[in-house]
Write a protein that holds these residues in place. Structure first.
Motif, mmCIF file in Angstrom:
data_model
loop_
_atom_site.group_PDB
_atom_site.id
_atom_site.type_symbol
_atom_site.label_atom_id
_atom_site.label_comp_id
_atom_site.label_asym_id
_atom_site.label_seq_id
_atom_site.Cartn_x
_atom_site.Cartn_y
_atom_site.Cartn_z
ATOM 1 N N ALA A 178 76.870 -56.213 -50.130
ATOM 2 C CA ALA A 178 76.703 -55.912 -48.837
ATOM 3 C C ALA A 178 78.230 -55.826 -47.887
ATOM 4 C CB ALA A 178 75.726 -56.330 -48.288
ATOM 5 N N THR A 179 78.653 -54.920 -47.031
ATOM 6 C CA THR A 179 79.183 -54.538 -46.366
ATOM 7 C C THR A 179 78.942 -54.546 -45.140
ATOM 8 O OG1 THR A 179 79.051 -52.378 -45.948
ATOM 9 C CG2 THR A 179 80.193 -52.942 -48.369
ATOM 10 N N ASN A 180 79.656 -54.871 -43.933
ATOM 11 C CA ASN A 180 79.792 -55.094 -42.951
ATOM 12 C C ASN A 180 80.013 -53.596 -42.265
ATOM 13 O OD1 ASN A 180 82.321 -54.326 -43.078
ATOM 14 N ND2 ASN A 180 83.329 -56.329 -41.624
ATOM 15 N N ILE A 181 80.346 -52.244 -42.907
ATOM 16 C CA ILE A 181 80.299 -51.552 -42.040
ATOM 17 C C ILE A 181 79.172 -51.092 -41.686
ATOM 18 C CG2 ILE A 181 80.264 -49.563 -42.758
ATOM 19 C CD1 ILE A 181 82.505 -49.536 -45.448
ATOM 20 N N PHE A 182 78.933 -50.400 -40.345
ATOM 21 C CA PHE A 182 77.646 -49.775 -39.722
ATOM 22 C C PHE A 182 77.361 -48.752 -39.711
ATOM 23 C CE2 PHE A 182 75.707 -47.832 -35.994
ATOM 24 C CZ PHE A 182 74.427 -48.906 -35.758
ATOM 25 N N TYR A 183 77.878 -47.914 -40.265
ATOM 26 C CA TYR A 183 76.549 -46.644 -40.960
ATOM 27 C C TYR A 183 78.281 -46.107 -41.377
ATOM 28 C CZ TYR A 183 79.268 -43.961 -37.435
ATOM 29 O OH TYR A 183 80.053 -42.958 -36.303
ATOM 30 N N ILE A 184 77.818 -44.596 -42.869
ATOM 31 C CA ILE A 184 78.909 -43.851 -43.412
ATOM 32 C C ILE A 184 78.717 -42.514 -42.053
ATOM 33 C CG2 ILE A 184 79.758 -42.585 -44.782
ATOM 34 C CD1 ILE A 184 78.694 -45.179 -47.031
ATOM 35 N N LYS A 185 79.410 -42.012 -41.859
ATOM 36 C CA LYS A 185 79.715 -40.916 -40.921
ATOM 37 C C LYS A 185 78.847 -39.567 -41.533
ATOM 38 C CE LYS A 185 82.441 -37.377 -38.046
ATOM 39 N NZ LYS A 185 84.313 -37.568 -37.754
ATOM 40 N N ASP A 186 79.476 -39.021 -42.948
ATOM 41 C CA ASP A 186 78.986 -38.130 -43.438
ATOM 42 C C ASP A 186 77.109 -37.930 -43.594
ATOM 43 O OD1 ASP A 186 81.528 -37.064 -43.658
ATOM 44 O OD2 ASP A 186 81.743 -37.926 -45.773
ATOM 45 N N GLU A 187 76.524 -39.988 -44.196
ATOM 46 C CA GLU A 187 75.206 -39.786 -44.418
ATOM 47 C C GLU A 187 74.533 -40.010 -42.871
ATOM 48 O OE1 GLU A 187 75.555 -43.054 -47.267
ATOM 49 O OE2 GLU A 187 76.738 -42.257 -48.581
ATOM 50 N N LEU A 188 75.675 -40.461 -41.692
ATOM 51 C CA LEU A 188 74.243 -39.745 -40.466
ATOM 52 C C LEU A 188 73.640 -39.555 -40.953
ATOM 53 C CD1 LEU A 188 74.411 -41.670 -37.670
ATOM 54 C CD2 LEU A 188 75.586 -40.140 -37.152
ATOM 55 N N ILE A 189 73.418 -38.453 -40.625
ATOM 56 C CA ILE A 189 72.612 -37.057 -40.129
ATOM 57 C C ILE A 189 71.286 -37.351 -41.150
ATOM 58 C CG2 ILE A 189 71.384 -34.789 -40.604
ATOM 59 C CD1 ILE A 189 74.584 -34.031 -39.461
ATOM 60 N N TYR A 190 71.286 -37.804 -42.656
ATOM 61 C CA TYR A 190 70.071 -38.192 -43.712
ATOM 62 C C TYR A 190 69.363 -39.796 -43.321
ATOM 63 C CZ TYR A 190 69.225 -39.796 -47.597
ATOM 64 O OH TYR A 190 68.580 -40.482 -49.086
ATOM 65 N N LEU A 191 70.418 -40.675 -42.850
ATOM 66 C CA LEU A 191 70.125 -40.858 -42.629
ATOM 67 C C LEU A 191 68.729 -40.818 -41.117
ATOM 68 C CD1 LEU A 191 72.606 -44.093 -42.549
ATOM 69 C CD2 LEU A 191 70.271 -43.931 -44.214
ATOM 70 N N ILE A 192 69.322 -40.396 -40.047
ATOM 71 C CA ILE A 192 68.451 -39.758 -39.004
ATOM 72 C C ILE A 192 66.821 -39.324 -39.499
ATOM 73 C CG2 ILE A 192 68.297 -39.050 -37.012
ATOM 74 C CD1 ILE A 192 70.905 -39.725 -36.401
ATOM 75 N N ALA A 193 67.759 -38.295 -40.174
ATOM 76 C CA ALA A 193 65.870 -37.689 -40.771
ATOM 77 C C ALA A 193 65.320 -38.021 -41.421
ATOM 78 C CB ALA A 193 66.870 -36.258 -41.693
ATOM 79 N N ARG A 194 65.683 -39.296 -42.731
ATOM 80 C CA ARG A 194 64.584 -40.615 -43.171
ATOM 81 C C ARG A 194 63.673 -40.913 -42.171
ATOM 82 N NH1 ARG A 194 68.820 -44.178 -46.732
ATOM 83 N NH2 ARG A 194 66.972 -44.856 -47.265
ATOM 84 N N PHE A 195 64.315 -41.512 -41.469
ATOM 85 C CA PHE A 195 64.154 -42.006 -40.424
ATOM 86 C C PHE A 195 62.612 -41.195 -39.766
ATOM 87 C CE2 PHE A 195 63.006 -44.678 -36.720
ATOM 88 C CZ PHE A 195 63.170 -46.209 -36.627
ATOM 89 N N ILE A 196 62.660 -39.898 -39.218
ATOM 90 C CA ILE A 196 62.456 -39.391 -38.104
ATOM 91 C C ILE A 196 61.430 -38.827 -38.777
ATOM 92 C CG2 ILE A 196 62.453 -37.169 -36.281
ATOM 93 C CD1 ILE A 196 64.830 -38.102 -35.598
ATOM 94 N N SER A 197 61.934 -38.912 -39.917
ATOM 95 C CA SER A 197 60.579 -37.980 -41.133
ATOM 96 C C SER A 197 59.051 -39.077 -41.292
ATOM 97 C CB SER A 197 60.703 -37.339 -41.827
ATOM 98 O OG SER A 197 61.775 -38.278 -42.844
ATOM 99 N N ILE A 198 59.593 -39.570 -41.176
ATOM 100 C CA ILE A 198 58.612 -41.219 -41.222
ATOM 101 C C ILE A 198 57.901 -41.716 -39.986
ATOM 102 C CG2 ILE A 198 58.170 -44.217 -42.315
ATOM 103 C CD1 ILE A 198 60.666 -43.186 -44.584
ATOM 104 N N TYR A 199 58.959 -41.630 -39.492
ATOM 105 C CA TYR A 199 57.593 -41.834 -38.448
ATOM 106 C C TYR A 199 57.021 -41.001 -36.875
ATOM 107 C CZ TYR A 199 58.128 -42.402 -32.324
ATOM 108 O OH TYR A 199 57.653 -42.597 -31.627
ATOM 109 N N LEU A 200 57.342 -39.705 -38.045
ATOM 110 C CA LEU A 200 56.281 -38.714 -37.106
ATOM 111 C C LEU A 200 55.578 -38.657 -38.363
ATOM 112 C CD1 LEU A 200 58.960 -35.732 -36.771
ATOM 113 C CD2 LEU A 200 57.508 -37.217 -35.823
#
Length: 261
Positions: free
Chosen positions: A144-166
């Motif tokens: 693990a790293t102490n990085i909060f997020y990777i900019k290039d993967e932010l949209i992908y992460l948001i899409a993953r979360f929202i699609s499951i939430y829905l």
């Protein structure tokens, strides 16, 4: 007469006071268990990725894992059924009918209250999982790293979360729709059957696009252009909205006509 805002608050308070709704907080137990396992280097917990973990990806991965466990979908369905079908069965809903005299309003206030509670639990899940990551998981510098997020993967992460939430929102809408028709346990059983059918629909051409779980699965396995990822996310939002409109029309129509006396 009780207005919509007051009724919505009443439904929220009723949910908060009910012990069974707190069972949903067990979803937070998954990241707690996993984080402690990673921190203590337990043999029960395995990490197989060749890349090191970072905070936001850990949060979304834990949310995905809880979704794949499937039991939380059933718990949410049961909570929804108890909120609506339960009150119809024991006739406690009759306490509101004379003061409101608008069953459509009652339906939406109950549904919105459940969505609000689940959304708050999801928010708490995010916060707790982030805290666990930085308190425990990040200590394992080998994975693990102490990085909060990777900019290039932010949209992908948001899409993953929202699609499951829905998918969870789909379950709430379906359970609300079934509640005026069946008793609590039957609502959960029929919801489970519909979810299983949705899982199978993912494997067939054309009809797979009618399955909310298809979009969650596709986003999870997505590799490619963010434009197509946004199309998948839009499809997920569109199909969930479409089903909820149908569920609301059917559920409200039945609830209005139902003899509860």
């Amino acid at each position: 007469m009780i207005n919509s805002k007051t009724l919505y608050k009443i439904e929220l308070l009723k949910l908060i006071k009910r012990k069974d709704i707190w069972v949903l907080f067990l979803i937070i137990g998954i990241p707690i268990f996993y984080s402690i396992g990673v921190y203590t280097n337990s043999t029960i917990i395995t990490y197989e990725s060749s890349e090191k973990e970072y905070a936001l990806n850990f949060v979304v991965s834990m949310f995905e894992f809880c979704y794949m466990v499937f039991i939380f979908l059933f718990i949410l369905s049961l909570n929804t059924a108890r909120t609506f079908a339960g009150e119809i069965d024991d006739k406690s809903i009759l306490l509101f009918l004379p003061r409101i005299n608008n069953r459509k309003k009652i339906y939406f206030c109950k549904k919105n209250a459940i969505i609000t509670i689940f959304s708050l639990i999801s928010l708490i899940f995010i916060i707790v999982t982030l805290l666990l990551y930085y308190l425990l998981v990040v200590k394992r510098t080998d994975i693990a790293t102490n990085i909060f997020y990777i900019k290039d993967e932010l949209i992908y992460l948001i899409a993953r979360f929202i699609s499951i939430y829905l998918v969870y929102i789909f379950v709430i809408g379906l359970s609300m729709c079934l509640s005026p028709f069946f008793k609590q346990i039957s609502v959960v059983i029929f919801t489970a059957i519909v979810l299983v059918i949705n899982m199978y629909m993912q494997h067939f051409p054309i009809i797979k696009y009618l399955s909310p779980t298809y979009y969650a699965s596709e986003v999870f396995n997505f590799k490619g252009d963010n434009k197509f990822l946004l199309i998948l996310l839009f499809g997920s939002i569109l199909i969930t909205t479409f089903y909820n409109i149908i569920f609301d029309v059917i559920g409200i129509k039945k609830f209005i006509r139902k003899d509860i006396s």
